[in-house]
Enzyme design. Structure first.
Site, PDB file in Angstrom:
ATOM      1  N   SER A 129       0.791  -1.238   0.000  1.00 20.58           N
ATOM      2  CA  SER A 129       0.000   0.000   0.000  1.00 20.58           C
ATOM      3  C   SER A 129       0.820   1.284   0.000  1.00 20.58           C
ATOM      4  CB  SER A 129      -0.952   0.009   1.199  1.00 20.58           C
ATOM      5  OG  SER A 129      -2.042  -0.857   0.965  1.00 20.58           O
ATOM      6  N   LYS A 181       0.121   3.804  -2.714  1.00 17.25           N
ATOM      7  CA  LYS A 181      -0.907   4.849  -2.642  1.00 17.25           C
ATOM      8  C   LYS A 181      -0.291   6.250  -2.531  1.00 17.25           C
ATOM      9  CE  LYS A 181      -4.543   1.901  -0.709  1.00 17.25           C
ATOM     10  NZ  LYS A 181      -3.956   0.598  -0.333  1.00 17.25           N
ATOM     11  N   SER A 220      -6.194   3.191   4.335  1.00 17.48           N
ATOM     12  CA  SER A 220      -5.622   2.358   3.279  1.00 17.48           C
ATOM     13  C   SER A 220      -6.703   1.668   2.446  1.00 17.48           C
ATOM     14  CB  SER A 220      -4.662   1.318   3.858  1.00 17.48           C
ATOM     15  OG  SER A 220      -3.720   0.919   2.887  1.00 17.48           O
TER      16      SER A 220
END
Length: 410
Positions: A68, A71, A123
């Site tokens: 993640s 991102k 997230s």
């Protein structure tokens, strides 16, 4: 998906537990005080945020799955392409995405700002995909934007397929590339504000809760101000951390960690090492006035730095850097914005940086003084005198030549 009232009760219970955990006394993350830290991460980089200089590296160019932390790039592109008040209509794909979600539903209308908080704090993979489809037309279209942006930043050993970081054989980055991307993202004030936020209320169509930033450094590390953690079964645990102390900002990246706690400890160790061993100096900023000069006719001209200049040095007993202005001629006429010299910075006699200096106002032609007029008149008179002397010499030579020729005929 469970009924809305059941989800709310479960959410409140989870959030209450998280808040108690995050706000309970936790031993401060600390690092060894002797030399570079020993890390459990398979790959890591410590970077000075002002200069981009790498201060520590372990397998910095080894390709790894970022999870993640992807991102970070997704958010940066969204902030460049859109506005916080953009209203995004959720399509059919985000509600079906795997992994962590904020339970978006098809047809739900959400602002970009709220989706960014959902993506960077909670997230939410569904939030990331909703953003990608809105600004890229599709996940594939957004991936092209991601790869173009990464390449433009100099992150050349990365390739992105998903906006969320879900596993894919062709989705990879390196510790160095991720540090480069995070540094660029942290230059955006809105991004900095979001990733430094600990909690934020979430009022979704089918889910109401309080989003809690999963980057626990914000609670456990002094000066922490970002940026993003991640996990997948392929990537294991990943973390990009940022902190600022006494005006100095550092970014630490760790990839392929055995646990979230190990990732936090490694990032803390890297940041501690950086703050202890190095010191960054913002020597000058673009547009900063470094001098004001009089061009000789009573007109003041401001001289400014043409760009930013920062350096990072070992934190020893060296004297602080000093700057010296070295100017070329300031004779006009000269339009504004021209290079008129440079500022040279030295530390202990060593040149550590240079920045061009420009004039902020036009420099007019200098009016002639009496001495200037006299000098010009003297030059003109001197030129005429030389021409006169040359003419005299030529005439004399012709007379000598004639006398010699006619002397041969009695």
């Amino acid at each position: 998906m469970p009924p809305a009232d059941k989800v709310k009760k479960v959410s409140l219970l989870i959030i209450t537990s998280l808040l108690l955990l995050l706000n309970s006394p936790v031993p401060a993350l600390a690092a060894s005080t002797a030399g570079p830290p020993e890390l459990t991460a398979a790959a890591a980089v410590l970077m000075d945020r002002a200069t981009g200089k790498v201060l520590f590296a372990k397998n910095p160019d080894e390709r790894k799955a970022p999870a993640s932390t992807t991102k970070i790039l997704t958010a940066m592109i969204a902030l460049e392409k859109g506005h916080l008040n953009d209203v995004i209509t959720v399509g059919p794909n985000p509600p079906r995405v795997d992994g962590t979600r904020v339970y978006l539903v098809e047809g739900e209308k959400v602002t970009l700002e709220n989706l960014l908080y959902a993506m960077l704090l909670n997230s939410g993979n569904d939030a990331a995909l909703a953003i990608a489809e809105h600004y890229g037309g599709s996940q594939e279209g957004f991936a092209r934007l991601m790869n173009e942006k990464a390449a433009s930043l100099g992150a050349l050993n990365s390739h992105f397929v998903t906006p969320s970081g879900l596993s894919d054989p062709n989705h990879y980055t390196t510790a160095r590339d991720l540090a480069i991307i995070a540094r660029a993202a942290m230059q955006n004030e809105t991004f900095r504000r979001i990733v430094a936020t600990r909690t934020r209320p979430w009022h979704g169509q089918e889910w109401e809760t309080t989003l809690v930033n999963q980057n626990k450094l914000l609670w456990n590390y002094e000066g922490a101000d970002g940026v993003k953690n991640g996990y997948t079964s392929e990537a294991h645990f990943t973390l990009v951390g940022s902190a600022t102390r006494e005006g100095q900002s550092l970014i630490a990246v760790v990839l392929d960690e055995p646990s979230a706690r190990a990732a936090e400890e490694d990032v803390a160790a890297l940041l501690d090492y950086g703050f202890k061993e190095f010191r960054s100096f913002q020597l000058v900023r673009q547009g900063e006035i470094v001098a004001v000069v009089d061009t000789g006719n009573g007109k003041k001209i401001e001289l400014a730095a043409a760009g930013d200049l920062a350096v990072v040095r070992k934190n020893d007993n060296s004297s602080p850097p000093t700057g010296q202005l070295e100017l070329s001629s300031l004779k006009g006429p000269l339009p504004a914005g021209k290079r008129v010299g440079e500022m040279v910075f030295r530390q202990d006699g060593e040149v550590i940086g240079r920045v061009d200096i420009i004039n902020r106002q036009p420099i007019p032609a200098r009016s002639l003084s009496l001495s200037d007029w006299w000098l010009r008149l003297s030059l003109v008179m001197g030129a005429f005198f030389l021409l006169y002397r040359q003419a005299q010499v030529k005439r004399q030579r012709r007379r000598v030549f004639r006398s010699r020729v006619f002397s041969d005929y009695p």
